[in-house]
Design a protein around this motif. Sequence first.
Motif, PDB file in Angstrom:
ATOM      1  N   PRO A 188       7.443  -3.899  92.910  1.00  0.00           N
ATOM      2  CA  PRO A 188       8.563  -4.790  93.247  1.00  0.00           C
ATOM      3  C   PRO A 188       8.125  -6.017  94.055  1.00  0.00           C
ATOM      4  O   PRO A 188       8.700  -7.102  93.909  1.00  0.00           O
ATOM      5  CB  PRO A 188       9.517  -3.899  94.061  1.00  0.00           C
ATOM      6  CG  PRO A 188       8.758  -2.676  94.410  1.00  0.00           C
ATOM      7  CD  PRO A 188       7.611  -2.535  93.463  1.00  0.00           C
ATOM      8  N   ARG A 189       7.084  -5.858  94.895  1.00  0.00           N
ATOM      9  CA  ARG A 189       6.615  -6.996  95.702  1.00  0.00           C
ATOM     10  C   ARG A 189       5.999  -8.070  94.804  1.00  0.00           C
ATOM     11  O   ARG A 189       6.125  -9.262  95.041  1.00  0.00           O
ATOM     12  CB  ARG A 189       5.567  -6.539  96.743  1.00  0.00           C
ATOM     13  CG  ARG A 189       5.964  -5.346  97.601  1.00  0.00           C
ATOM     14  CD  ARG A 189       6.963  -5.684  98.689  1.00  0.00           C
ATOM     15  NE  ARG A 189       6.642  -6.821  99.523  1.00  0.00           N
ATOM     16  CZ  ARG A 189       5.940  -6.787 100.644  1.00  0.00           C
ATOM     17  NH1 ARG A 189       5.438  -5.649 101.065  1.00  0.00           N
ATOM     18  NH2 ARG A 189       5.743  -7.875 101.358  1.00  0.00           N
ATOM     19  N   LEU A 190       5.310  -7.617  93.752  1.00  0.00           N
ATOM     20  CA  LEU A 190       4.725  -8.588  92.811  1.00  0.00           C
ATOM     21  C   LEU A 190       5.819  -9.250  91.968  1.00  0.00           C
ATOM     22  O   LEU A 190       5.730 -10.435  91.660  1.00  0.00           O
ATOM     23  CB  LEU A 190       3.679  -7.907  91.919  1.00  0.00           C
ATOM     24  CG  LEU A 190       2.348  -7.653  92.622  1.00  0.00           C
ATOM     25  CD1 LEU A 190       1.445  -6.739  91.803  1.00  0.00           C
ATOM     26  CD2 LEU A 190       1.627  -8.972  92.883  1.00  0.00           C
ATOM     27  N   ARG A 191       6.852  -8.476  91.630  1.00  0.00           N
ATOM     28  CA  ARG A 191       7.978  -9.080  90.888  1.00  0.00           C
ATOM     29  C   ARG A 191       8.626 -10.169  91.744  1.00  0.00           C
ATOM     30  O   ARG A 191       8.963 -11.241  91.262  1.00  0.00           O
ATOM     31  CB  ARG A 191       9.012  -8.012  90.510  1.00  0.00           C
ATOM     32  CG  ARG A 191       8.542  -7.106  89.380  1.00  0.00           C
ATOM     33  CD  ARG A 191       9.727  -6.442  88.684  1.00  0.00           C
ATOM     34  NE  ARG A 191      10.547  -5.640  89.580  1.00  0.00           N
ATOM     35  CZ  ARG A 191      10.351  -4.345  89.827  1.00  0.00           C
ATOM     36  NH1 ARG A 191       9.363  -3.704  89.243  1.00  0.00           N
ATOM     37  NH2 ARG A 191      11.152  -3.697  90.642  1.00  0.00           N
ATOM     38  N   GLU A 192       8.758  -9.886  93.049  1.00  0.00           N
ATOM     39  CA  GLU A 192       9.340 -10.881  93.976  1.00  0.00           C
ATOM     40  C   GLU A 192       8.468 -12.123  94.056  1.00  0.00           C
ATOM     41  O   GLU A 192       8.965 -13.246  94.071  1.00  0.00           O
ATOM     42  CB  GLU A 192       9.418 -10.295  95.396  1.00  0.00           C
ATOM     43  CG  GLU A 192      10.722  -9.647  95.738  1.00  0.00           C
ATOM     44  CD  GLU A 192      10.622  -8.962  97.097  1.00  0.00           C
ATOM     45  OE1 GLU A 192      10.012  -9.505  98.033  1.00  0.00           O
ATOM     46  OE2 GLU A 192      11.162  -7.840  97.198  1.00  0.00           O
TER      47      GLU A 192
ATOM     48  N   ALA B 157      -4.218 -12.764  91.170  1.00  0.00           N
ATOM     49  CA  ALA B 157      -5.279 -12.014  91.870  1.00  0.00           C
ATOM     50  C   ALA B 157      -4.722 -10.678  92.373  1.00  0.00           C
ATOM     51  O   ALA B 157      -5.372  -9.628  92.232  1.00  0.00           O
ATOM     52  CB  ALA B 157      -5.826 -12.848  93.024  1.00  0.00           C
ATOM     53  N   CYS B 158      -3.513 -10.696  92.946  1.00  0.00           N
ATOM     54  CA  CYS B 158      -2.902  -9.450  93.442  1.00  0.00           C
ATOM     55  C   CYS B 158      -2.583  -8.513  92.279  1.00  0.00           C
ATOM     56  O   CYS B 158      -2.763  -7.293  92.387  1.00  0.00           O
ATOM     57  CB  CYS B 158      -1.628  -9.751  94.239  1.00  0.00           C
ATOM     58  SG  CYS B 158      -1.956 -10.530  95.827  1.00  0.00           S
ATOM     59  N   CYS B 159      -2.112  -9.077  91.148  1.00  0.00           N
ATOM     60  CA  CYS B 159      -1.829  -8.234  89.964  1.00  0.00           C
ATOM     61  C   CYS B 159      -3.100  -7.523  89.506  1.00  0.00           C
ATOM     62  O   CYS B 159      -3.067  -6.337  89.159  1.00  0.00           O
ATOM     63  CB  CYS B 159      -1.310  -9.076  88.800  1.00  0.00           C
ATOM     64  SG  CYS B 159       0.355  -9.664  88.983  1.00  0.00           S
TER      65      CYS B 159
ATOM     66  N   ILE C  63      -1.375 -12.515 100.002  1.00  0.00           N
ATOM     67  CA  ILE C  63      -2.314 -11.395  99.797  1.00  0.00           C
ATOM     68  C   ILE C  63      -2.216 -10.425 100.977  1.00  0.00           C
ATOM     69  O   ILE C  63      -2.187  -9.206 100.807  1.00  0.00           O
ATOM     70  CB  ILE C  63      -3.754 -11.950  99.622  1.00  0.00           C
ATOM     71  CG1 ILE C  63      -3.862 -12.677  98.270  1.00  0.00           C
ATOM     72  CG2 ILE C  63      -4.809 -10.853  99.738  1.00  0.00           C
ATOM     73  CD1 ILE C  63      -5.036 -13.638  98.144  1.00  0.00           C
ATOM     74  N   SER C  64      -2.115 -10.993 102.178  1.00  0.00           N
ATOM     75  CA  SER C  64      -2.016 -10.158 103.364  1.00  0.00           C
ATOM     76  C   SER C  64      -0.662  -9.437 103.403  1.00  0.00           C
ATOM     77  O   SER C  64      -0.598  -8.214 103.597  1.00  0.00           O
ATOM     78  CB  SER C  64      -2.235 -11.064 104.588  1.00  0.00           C
ATOM     79  OG  SER C  64      -1.767 -10.450 105.722  1.00  0.00           O
ATOM     80  N   GLU C  65       0.434 -10.180 103.182  1.00  0.00           N
ATOM     81  CA  GLU C  65       1.780  -9.573 103.238  1.00  0.00           C
ATOM     82  C   GLU C  65       1.960  -8.476 102.197  1.00  0.00           C
ATOM     83  O   GLU C  65       2.656  -7.495 102.438  1.00  0.00           O
ATOM     84  CB  GLU C  65       2.853 -10.631 103.010  1.00  0.00           C
ATOM     85  CG  GLU C  65       3.280 -11.311 104.290  1.00  0.00           C
ATOM     86  CD  GLU C  65       4.287 -12.412 104.048  1.00  0.00           C
ATOM     87  OE1 GLU C  65       5.133 -12.259 103.145  1.00  0.00           O
ATOM     88  OE2 GLU C  65       4.205 -13.426 104.751  1.00  0.00           O
ATOM     89  N   LEU C  66       1.333  -8.647 101.037  1.00  0.00           N
ATOM     90  CA  LEU C  66       1.493  -7.633  99.982  1.00  0.00           C
ATOM     91  C   LEU C  66       0.509  -6.475 100.140  1.00  0.00           C
ATOM     92  O   LEU C  66       0.495  -5.548  99.334  1.00  0.00           O
ATOM     93  CB  LEU C  66       1.338  -8.272  98.580  1.00  0.00           C
ATOM     94  CG  LEU C  66       2.640  -8.764  97.952  1.00  0.00           C
ATOM     95  CD1 LEU C  66       3.253  -9.913  98.704  1.00  0.00           C
ATOM     96  CD2 LEU C  66       2.438  -9.146  96.508  1.00  0.00           C
TER      97      LEU C  66
END
Length: 221
Positions: free
Chosen positions: A21-25, A69-71, A97-100
Amino acid sequence: MNITNDIVTSYIETLYKNDNPRLRELRAFAEERHVPVILKDTEGLLLNILRIKKASHVLEIGSAVGYSACCFADSCGCKVITVESDKEAYDAAKSNISELGFSDKVQVRFGDARDVLLQMAAEKETFDVVFIDAAKSHYREFWDLALPLCSQDALVICDNVLMKGMTVSDEYDPGRRYKTSIRKMREFIKYITHLEYADTCVLPVGDGVSVSVIDKDLYIL
Ligand SMILES: C[S@@+](CC[C@H](N)C(=O)[O-])C[C@H]1O[C@@H](n2cnc3c(N)ncnc32)[C@H](O)[C@@H]1O
């Protein structure tokens, strides 16, 4: 404009899923602000390629807000180094990157990739996947600088190689505004598809994606 039939593209978009969900956001945040992030079908393709490859070290050229990059780190647990030359985008990527919660997996480096990759070669860093997603007119330079960083059978994947159809035909650039980048992209595609040390295919996914397998034994610096 889509490079494939609009009806096909809309249908494929309905199939999109990202379970985080964080990546969707973050995707929604980027899209609202017109920050260019990988298209949904490109994301699906890349994440499956990374998993099939069992990628462990990925180099990305062009971070924007750090979404892709996070994905990558999320989908297969690989380490990612992503390079960004725009200070505002770099700061945004670092904080996202840090928050996720990906700081242990994803490192963002600030600077023009043409300088940063040279430093990395001196540090003898190697990658099993390189993803090129930055200034299109510099793809050939990014490629040349990424090659020494590749391990045997590494994949070099380039996004936006069909440039909304303009790479294929001048009719998609009626005002001839992108004449120079179109010429450079055509030269780049011709170059990478005729190399002895690389096997390349070009896929009409998203804005066009090339996937090259690198045989380091045939590559001579
Ligand atoms: C399409 S965006 C990257 C999107 C990102 N890969 C994603 O899908 O989330 C391209 C980024 O490349 C950066 N860029 C352009 N030229 C660059 C260069 N020479 N070195 C490093 N970054 C560059 C731009 O500032 C921009 O943020």
